[in-house]
Structure formats: structure tokens, C-alpha cells
Design a protein around this motif. Structure first.
Motif, mmCIF file in Angstrom:
data_model
loop_
_atom_site.group_PDB
_atom_site.id
_atom_site.type_symbol
_atom_site.label_atom_id
_atom_site.label_comp_id
_atom_site.label_asym_id
_atom_site.label_seq_id
_atom_site.Cartn_x
_atom_site.Cartn_y
_atom_site.Cartn_z
ATOM 1 N N TYR A 193 7.693 30.021 1.601
ATOM 2 C CA TYR A 193 8.418 31.203 1.139
ATOM 3 C C TYR A 193 7.518 32.436 1.187
ATOM 4 N N THR A 194 6.282 32.283 0.747
ATOM 5 C CA THR A 194 5.344 33.405 0.729
ATOM 6 C C THR A 194 5.126 33.961 2.129
ATOM 7 N N VAL A 195 4.892 33.079 3.088
ATOM 8 C CA VAL A 195 4.661 33.520 4.463
ATOM 9 C C VAL A 195 5.930 34.125 5.058
ATOM 10 N N ASP A 196 7.059 33.439 4.911
ATOM 11 C CA ASP A 196 8.315 33.912 5.506
ATOM 12 C C ASP A 196 8.782 35.237 4.917
ATOM 13 N N THR A 197 8.507 35.454 3.634
ATOM 14 C CA THR A 197 9.030 36.632 2.947
ATOM 15 C C THR A 197 8.116 37.844 3.067
ATOM 16 N N TYR A 198 6.810 37.622 3.026
ATOM 17 C CA TYR A 198 5.896 38.755 2.882
ATOM 18 C C TYR A 198 5.024 39.043 4.105
ATOM 19 N N VAL A 199 4.834 38.078 4.981
ATOM 20 C CA VAL A 199 3.976 38.306 6.150
ATOM 21 C C VAL A 199 4.813 38.874 7.293
ATOM 22 N N GLU A 200 4.358 39.998 7.862
ATOM 23 C CA GLU A 200 5.057 40.642 8.976
ATOM 24 C C GLU A 200 4.122 40.807 10.162
ATOM 25 N N ASN A 201 4.711 41.005 11.332
ATOM 26 C CA ASN A 201 3.929 41.172 12.550
ATOM 27 C C ASN A 201 2.893 42.280 12.389
ATOM 28 N N GLY A 202 1.695 42.014 12.908
ATOM 29 C CA GLY A 202 0.656 43.031 12.927
ATOM 30 C C GLY A 202 -0.123 43.199 11.640
ATOM 31 N N MET A 203 0.128 42.366 10.657
ATOM 32 C CA MET A 203 -0.532 42.526 9.361
ATOM 33 C C MET A 203 -1.964 41.981 9.356
ATOM 34 N N VAL A 204 -2.782 42.588 8.500
ATOM 35 C CA VAL A 204 -4.060 42.022 8.109
ATOM 36 C C VAL A 204 -3.826 41.326 6.770
ATOM 37 N N VAL A 205 -4.116 40.018 6.718
ATOM 38 C CA VAL A 205 -3.734 39.200 5.556
ATOM 39 C C VAL A 205 -4.966 38.575 4.920
ATOM 40 N N GLY A 206 -5.135 38.794 3.617
ATOM 41 C CA GLY A 206 -6.177 38.115 2.858
ATOM 42 C C GLY A 206 -5.763 36.682 2.604
ATOM 43 N N LEU A 207 -6.599 35.737 3.003
ATOM 44 C CA LEU A 207 -6.271 34.314 2.918
ATOM 45 C C LEU A 207 -6.961 33.699 1.710
ATOM 46 N N GLY A 208 -6.165 33.262 0.740
ATOM 47 C CA GLY A 208 -6.697 32.745 -0.508
ATOM 48 C C GLY A 208 -7.240 31.337 -0.393
ATOM 49 N N SER A 209 -7.721 30.826 -1.525
ATOM 50 C CA SER A 209 -8.331 29.508 -1.602
ATOM 51 C C SER A 209 -7.534 28.632 -2.553
ATOM 52 N N GLY A 210 -7.493 27.348 -2.258
ATOM 53 C CA GLY A 210 -6.773 26.420 -3.115
ATOM 54 C C GLY A 210 -5.704 25.684 -2.340
ATOM 55 N N ARG A 211 -5.030 24.785 -3.047
ATOM 56 C CA ARG A 211 -4.054 23.917 -2.399
ATOM 57 C C ARG A 211 -2.886 24.668 -1.791
ATOM 58 N N ALA A 212 -2.242 25.519 -2.590
ATOM 59 C CA ALA A 212 -1.077 26.260 -2.104
ATOM 60 C C ALA A 212 -1.470 27.212 -0.982
#
Length: 298
Positions: free
Chosen positions: A57-76
């Protein structure tokens, strides 16, 4: 604060045991002996499935083409990174650059095929997602670093990436979304005169918390951390401020810690507009504090 509930369908399965004879005494003993492990495996499967749905849900809802994304740590966050990689390979999402918050997330992203770049102070990060150890219901302030911070990790860099993000999403389980936060808060302190800093923090929360220096040694080493305390890659020690009663306000605790001489950073995330995605059994719950934070900044 805006709260939205989403229904999600999920399925779980148990390992079949029909191949064992119901009339067999040894089979009954086998089932008794394995009932608890199977229940644990089923529970872990269900929990992983819920976190996976929240990650998707997080990826489908909030990530858009061309974004710079901070990648967190942990299971989820690991699930989200894996899913982001699949979406990139399928062409559903394009031109993503990931900024890892830890060695763990960098490794996961490399395996998933997510292009990476290093964090710089001038980096423009459109979105960041991360796990949290606990999220405070009223404010969506959060605690990170209880478990995953070791010598090679940096809570300083992780928080810098989360602060720099235009939007922050925290993915948690229902029991981690609390009205009164309990447990510990990690605090980074200068190694020189660490004991004086620890004693000042102990005096600050006297009667409400214990202060232990985190150790790399196995077994019981006591509050001082023994002969081998953890040293972060920046050269700091880590204190665990273990609260023995519920924390009434993470923001107030953070403010108090920042006034202590020798404190460099802590595990509280506060005063950041963010969204919490809560992986509940009856469906995802989405909680947003953006309006409240913006109002407090006026």
C-alpha cells in the motif's frame, strides 16, 4: 488528525497434517508436540502478510515516477523495498532513486534492483518510509533505534534522511501504535565523560527510567555496558533510557534530552509531518498528522 480505515483481504494457511493417522498414538503425540510451534509459525505468517500488505500500500499509494525515496530499515521496510524492486522491473514505476537509511536497507535495495545514491545534506528526498519501534497516537511522534542500531548503523543519518523527506510514512503493527508509549529510547552520547552524561539523564528522569549503556558483549554486563560498549561509526556511545512507567509525551522527552550536555542525538522522531500505515488484522488503518503539524507551525 485524519484517520482512514481500509479493508484488505488476506489469507493464511497451516501446514497439512491429514497425512498422519488420526488413530495413531504416535501421531497424537506428534501433533501435541508441534501444536505450539505451528501456532507460532501461523502467527508469524499472518503478521508478515499484514506487513506485506501495508508495504505494498505504501509503495502503490505514495511512490511516483521520478522520485528520490528514503529507504527505511526493518521488516516492513524490507517488504516495501522488495516490492518497489518488482514494480521497477515490471515497468509499473520508473526512474526511482533510493537513499538507504542503513546498511541493511542498502543491501536489501541492491538485491531488489533499486538504484541507489548516497545521502547528502543538500539531497532532495521526495518521500521516505521506515519502520518504527513505536508511534505515539496523539502526535505521531515515534521511536526508532531500539533494536537495529549497532556499530555499523547511524541513527544520525537515518533521522537526517527522514527529516529531509517531503513526506514520511511509518509502517507499524497495531501494538506499536500506542496512546502512552512504553519501553526505551536510545540516546547517542559523546564517549568522553559518558558517565557524567548518563548520570545527568538518570537524574532528569529519576524514578521513571533506568539508564544503561549499550554493549556489544554477550550476556549480562550491567548498566555500564561492560568492557565492550557499542561505539557507532561516528564514535559515539549508545544509552538506552528504559522507562519504567508510560511516557506521557515523546516531544517533551526529546526536548529534555537535547538540553543535556554530551547528548548528540536520540531515537525520537517528532514535529515531522507524517502518515502512519498500521497493519491491522481487520484492514489497514491510515493516520495522518500533516494538518495538525502545519497548524502548530503557523
Amino acid at each position: 488528525m485524519e484517520i482512514m480505515a481500509l479493508s484488505s483481504s488476506s489469507s493464511s494457511s497451516l501446514l497439512p497434517i491429514s497425512s498422519f493417522s488420526r488413530n495413531s498414538h504416535s501421531s497424537r503425540n506428534f501433533r501435541r508436540a508441534n501444536a505450539l510451534p505451528m501456532a507460532i509459525r501461523s502467527s508469524l505468517f499472518d503478521e508478515s502478510n499484514l506487513l506485506l500488505q501495508a508495504a505494498k500500500y505504501t509503495v502503490d499509494t505514495y511512490v511516483e515516477n521520478g522520485m528520490v525515496v528514503g529507504l527505511g530499515s526493518g521488516r516492513a521496510s524490507g517488504f516495501a523495498i522488495q516490492y518497489l524492486g518488482r514494480q521497477l522491473r515490471s515497468g509499473a514505476i520508473k526512474d526511482i532513486t533510493g537513499i538507504p537509511t542503513s546498511v541493511e536497507s542498502a543491501t536489501e535495495a541492491a538485491k531488489a534492483g533499486v538504484p541507489l545514491d548516497q545521502f547528502r545534506d543538500i539531497s532532495k528526498i521526495d518521500l521516505a518510509f521506515d519502520d518504527a519501534d513505536v508511534v505515539e497516537q496523539e502526535s505521531l511522534s515515534a521511536v526508532i533505534g531500539r533494536q537495529k542500531m549497532h556499530g555499523g548503523e547511524s541513527i544520525i543519518e537515518e533521522k537526517s534522511i527522514l527529516r529531509a523527506a517531503g513526506k514520511l510514512v511509518l509502517i507499524v503493527k497495531p501494538q506499536q501504535y500506542q496512546s502512552a508509549v512504553d519501553g526505551s529510547i536510545p540516546v547517542l552520547i559523546k564517549s568522553i565523560n559518558w558517565l557524567e552524561t548518563a548520570e545527568e539523564i538518570d537524574d532528569l528522569f529519576i524514578g521513571d527510567a533506568e539508564v544503561w549503556r549499550r554493549s556489544s558483549s554477550l550476556g549480562f554486563v550491567g548498566p555500564s555496558g561492560g568492557d565492550y560498549p557499542i561505539v557507532t561509526k561516528e564514535g559515539y556511545n549508545v544509552l538506552d533510557v528504559i522507562f519504567t512507567s508510560p511516557i506521557q509525551s515523546l516531544v517533551e522527552v526529546a526536548d529534555s534530552l537535547e538540553d543535556v550536555v554530551g547528548v548528540v542525538e536520540h531515537g525520537v522522531i517528532s514535529r515531522i509531518p507524517c502518515t502512519a500505515v498500521i497493519a491491522a488484522e481487520d484492514g489497514l488503518r491510515i493516520v495522518d498528522n500533516t494538518i495538525k503539524i502545519e497548524g502548530s507551525m503557523v
